[in-house]
Design a protein around this motif. Structure first.
Motif, short mmCIF file in Angstrom:
data_model
loop_
_atom_site.label_atom_id
_atom_site.label_comp_id
_atom_site.label_asym_id
_atom_site.label_seq_id
_atom_site.Cartn_x
_atom_site.Cartn_y
_atom_site.Cartn_z
N THR A 86 0.83 -1.21 0.00
CA THR A 86 0.00 0.00 0.00
C THR A 86 0.86 1.25 0.00
O THR A 86 0.60 2.21 -0.74
CB THR A 86 -0.93 0.02 1.23
OG1 THR A 86 -1.74 -1.15 1.24
CG2 THR A 86 -1.81 1.24 1.23
N ALA A 87 1.90 1.25 0.83
CA ALA A 87 2.77 2.42 0.92
C ALA A 87 3.52 2.65 -0.39
O ALA A 87 3.62 3.80 -0.86
CB ALA A 87 3.75 2.25 2.07
N GLY A 90 1.09 3.84 -2.87
CA GLY A 90 0.62 5.15 -2.44
C GLY A 90 1.62 6.26 -2.71
O GLY A 90 1.25 7.35 -3.16
N LEU A 117 -0.75 11.97 6.04
CA LEU A 117 -0.99 10.76 5.26
C LEU A 117 0.20 9.82 5.27
O LEU A 117 0.05 8.60 5.44
CB LEU A 117 -1.37 11.15 3.83
CG LEU A 117 -1.60 10.05 2.80
CD1 LEU A 117 -2.57 8.99 3.33
CD2 LEU A 117 -2.12 10.64 1.52
N VAL A 118 1.41 10.34 5.09
CA VAL A 118 2.57 9.46 4.98
C VAL A 118 2.86 8.72 6.28
O VAL A 118 3.45 7.64 6.26
CB VAL A 118 3.83 10.23 4.52
CG1 VAL A 118 3.64 10.78 3.12
CG2 VAL A 118 4.20 11.34 5.49
N HIS A 120 0.70 7.26 8.01
CA HIS A 120 -0.24 6.15 8.09
C HIS A 120 -0.26 5.33 6.79
O HIS A 120 -1.11 4.46 6.64
CB HIS A 120 -1.65 6.67 8.36
CG HIS A 120 -1.78 7.44 9.63
ND1 HIS A 120 -1.91 6.84 10.87
CD2 HIS A 120 -1.78 8.78 9.87
CE1 HIS A 120 -2.00 7.76 11.81
NE2 HIS A 120 -1.93 8.94 11.23
N LEU A 121 0.66 5.59 5.89
CA LEU A 121 0.58 5.02 4.55
C LEU A 121 0.81 3.52 4.53
O LEU A 121 0.40 2.85 3.58
CB LEU A 121 1.60 5.73 3.64
CG LEU A 121 1.33 5.71 2.13
CD1 LEU A 121 -0.06 6.23 1.81
CD2 LEU A 121 2.40 6.53 1.41
N ASP A 122 1.45 2.97 5.54
CA ASP A 122 1.68 1.52 5.57
C ASP A 122 0.55 0.76 6.26
O ASP A 122 0.63 -0.45 6.46
CB ASP A 122 3.01 1.21 6.27
CG ASP A 122 3.08 1.74 7.69
OD1 ASP A 122 2.22 2.59 8.05
OD2 ASP A 122 3.98 1.32 8.44
N ARG A 123 -0.53 1.47 6.59
CA ARG A 123 -1.70 0.85 7.23
C ARG A 123 -2.90 1.02 6.30
O ARG A 123 -3.52 2.09 6.28
CB ARG A 123 -1.98 1.49 8.60
CG ARG A 123 -0.82 1.36 9.58
CD ARG A 123 -1.07 2.22 10.80
NE ARG A 123 -2.31 1.84 11.49
CZ ARG A 123 -2.91 2.60 12.42
NH1 ARG A 123 -2.39 3.78 12.73
NH2 ARG A 123 -4.01 2.20 12.99
N ALA A 127 -4.94 4.42 5.67
CA ALA A 127 -4.49 5.16 4.48
C ALA A 127 -5.63 5.34 3.47
O ALA A 127 -5.71 6.39 2.82
CB ALA A 127 -3.33 4.43 3.82
N LEU A 131 -6.42 8.84 1.71
CA LEU A 131 -6.09 9.03 0.29
C LEU A 131 -7.26 9.64 -0.48
O LEU A 131 -7.07 10.51 -1.33
CB LEU A 131 -5.68 7.69 -0.33
CG LEU A 131 -4.26 7.22 0.01
CD1 LEU A 131 -4.12 5.72 -0.20
CD2 LEU A 131 -3.23 7.97 -0.82
#
Length: 266
Positions: A86-87, A90, A117-118, A120-123, A127, A131
C-alpha cells in the motif's frame, strides 16, 4: 536566490554519473526540483529516498534556474514504507497527483495533509480514507473543488447521499432519489458532521469515495488536455493503488470495517 525548508521527497532521477535530480514537496515553495551533487553516493543515497523527510536548502543564481539542493535528513521512513505494498503504490500515486500542480506554487495545506498521510501510509485501513480525502483536497486547490456541505436542490445539510456530476455539489437522499442512477454516491465519511470521529468505515464506502474522486480527476484531465486526450499520467498509479487496497480487504476479512483514528481525521 536561496531558501531553506522542510521537504518531503517525491522522486529522484539520475543526472550524469553521480548526481541526482531531486523532486520534493515543500509547504511554501510547493513541488520543487533541484540538483544534488554526488546524490548517488553511499553517503546521500540512503537519505534521498521517496518517503523520507529532509531539510532542504535550495540555491540558484536566478530563480528560473534548476538550482542545487543541500540536504539534511529529518525523518527516515522509506525503509519501513518499502515493506508495504500500500505504501509503495501510495507513494507513486501521491507523486503523480502532485505533478498536476504547477511547479513552485505554494500549497501549505496540501503539504500538511501529505505529512499526516505518509505517517499512516503503511496501514491500508487508515491510508484508504485519507487518500480519498487527499484527492478531494487536491481537486480543491486545482480549482475543481466539490461542495459537500449542503444539498444543491434544497439547501439542507441533512442526509447528504449523492453528488451531482454536473455541479460537483452534494444532493440529499430524498432530493436525489428520482435521479439515483445519474448521480454519484457520496460516502458518509466525507460529510462533516454525518459521522462521528473514530467510527467505522466500510470498504464499499472507500470504493465509493475513490469512484467519486476518479470522476472529477478525469474531468480535470479532459479539461486540460481535451476530450480525446490519452489516459492521464496518474491513471496507472491510481489503478495499482486501488487494486492493492481491494486485495488487502479481500485477504483479511476482519477488515470488513475500518476505523479512522481521531489524530488522522483532519
Amino acid at each position: 536566490m536561496e531558501w531553506t525548508s522542510d521537504a518531503f521527497i517525491l522522486a529522484t532521477r539520475k543526472h550524469g554519473e553521480a548526481d541526482l535530480i531531486l523532486e520534493v514537496m515543500t509547504p511554501a515553495h510547493g513541488r520543487h526540483l533541484g540538483l544534488v551533487r554526488s546524490g548517488r553516493s553511499r553517503r546521500h543515497s540512503p537519505i534521498l529516498q521517496p518517503g523520507n523527510s529532509v531539510r532542504a536548502t535550495w540555491k540558484a543564481r536566478l530563480i528560473s534556474q534548476l538550482g542545487r539542493f543541500q540536504i539534511e535528513p529529518l525523518t527516515a521512513r522509506a525503509g519501513s514504507l518499502m515493506g508495504s505494498a500500500t505504501a509503495l503504490n501510495g507513494l507513486q500515486h501521491l507523486a503523480a497527483l502532485l505533478r498536476l500542480l504547477p511547479e513552485r506554487d505554494s500549497h501549505p495545506q496540501l503539504y500538511s495533509a501529505l505529512s499526516v498521510l505518509v505517517e499512516h501510509l503503511d496501514r491500508p485501513n487508515v491510508a484508504a480514507p485519507l487518500l480519498v480525502r487527499f484527492e478531494l483536497q487536491l481537486l480543491q486547490e486545482l480549482g475543481y473543488g466539490l461542495d459537500l456541505s449542503t444539498c444543491a436542490a434544497t439547501g439542507l445539510t441533512d442526509d447528504l447521499a449523492y453528488v451531482s456530476p454536473r455541479s460537483g455539489r452534494a444532493v440529499s437522499r430524498d432530493a436525489g432519489k428520482p435521479y439515483h442512477d445519474k448521480l454519484l454516491q457520496l460516502p458518509s465519511f466525507l460529510v462533516d458532521g454525518q459521522r462521528q470521529q473514530g467510527s467505522e468505515i466500510s470498504y464499499p464506502e472507500i470504493s465509493q469515495g475513490f469512484q467519486l474522486t476518479h470522476f472529477f480527476l478525469e474531468r480535470l484531465h479532459r479539461g486540460r488536455s481535451g476530450e480525446d486526450a490519452p489516459a492521464p499520467p496518474f491513471a496507472a498509479s491510481r489503478a495499482g493503488l486501488v487494486n492493492v487496497l481491494e486485495g488487502a480487504y479481500r485477504k483479511t476479512q476482519p477488515w470488513d470495517f475500518i476505523n479512522l483514528p481521531e489524530d488522522a481525521v483532519s
